[in-house]
Write a protein that holds these residues in place. Structure first.
Motif, short mmCIF file in Angstrom:
data_model
loop_
_atom_site.label_atom_id
_atom_site.label_comp_id
_atom_site.label_asym_id
_atom_site.label_seq_id
_atom_site.Cartn_x
_atom_site.Cartn_y
_atom_site.Cartn_z
N LYS A 60 0.70 -1.25 -0.08
CA LYS A 60 -0.07 0.31 -0.11
C LYS A 60 0.77 1.38 0.05
O LYS A 60 0.44 2.23 -0.53
N ASP A 61 2.09 1.11 0.57
CA ASP A 61 2.75 2.30 0.77
C ASP A 61 4.27 2.09 0.67
O ASP A 61 4.61 0.92 0.31
N ARG A 62 5.11 3.03 0.85
CA ARG A 62 6.59 2.79 0.67
C ARG A 62 6.97 1.64 1.74
O ARG A 62 7.87 1.16 1.66
N ASP A 97 5.34 -0.66 3.07
CA ASP A 97 5.31 -2.21 2.67
C ASP A 97 6.39 -2.71 1.52
O ASP A 97 6.70 -3.61 1.62
#
Length: 183
Positions: A153-155, A157
């Protein structure tokens, strides 16, 4: 009895009747994904057993032990990833995932026994190692990486995913730094 109390008791649901009303929800199990993970893992572990068995036959005791330790370190990350896939995406319970993961892991013993008992040629060991590696590359490319991409989902992860891959592959690379053919 025709009194009001008895009529109210007749209308009150009994615990046995409530238990019959409870319906079980059946969990969907992705058998295709589960089979590909477990069979691929078993072949991979079998190849690890071949590798360890070959080291025990042809290398020094210290080299064989270092290969076993690196393989163990590599397998911790890989088996954890298999467990997550089996519970999260295949739909297995924790107990069943642990049991099946353990049973597929026993193939490392079968691989080691095969080499130690059969003394196969270098070509035979190479073919088996290539087949096991190919199965795992296929599973990674077609099943694991697409699922990881949907999870990211984001950096943070993405960094966690990268670190997980590094933890699983660096030990193998470290063994190859001082690579010598035994024999």
């Amino acid at each position: 009895c025709p009194c009001e109390v008895c009529e109210e008791d007749a209308l009150t649901p009994k615990p046995e009747a409530e238990a019959q009303l409870v319906t079980k929800t059946k969990t969907f199990i992705n058998y295709r994904l589960g089979a590909s993970i477990l069979i691929g893992d078993a072949l991979h572990n079998f190849a690890d057993g071949l590798f360890i068995g070959a080291a025990l036959l042809t290398c020094s005791w210290g080299t064989a032990m270092s290969i076993m330790m690196v393989t163990l370190f590599h397998e911790i990350a890989q088996e954890l990833a298999d467990f997550i896939i089996l519970t999260r995406y295949v739909g297995l319970s924790v107990g069943r995932a642990c049991l099946l993961n353990f049973l597929s892991g026993l193939s490392v013993c079968l691989g080691g026994i095969t080499v130690l008992a059969g003394n196969p040629t270098d070509e035979a060991i190479g073919i088996l190692l290539a087949m096991a590696g190919g199965v795992y590359v296929n599973i990674a490319a077609s099943e694991t990486i697409p699922r990881l991409e949907s999870f990211v989902k984001d950096r943070g992860d993405r960094v966690l995913t990268l670190v997980s891959f590094i933890v699983g592959t660096v030990p193998i690379g470290l063994v190859l730094l001082n690579h010598k053919h035994c024999g």
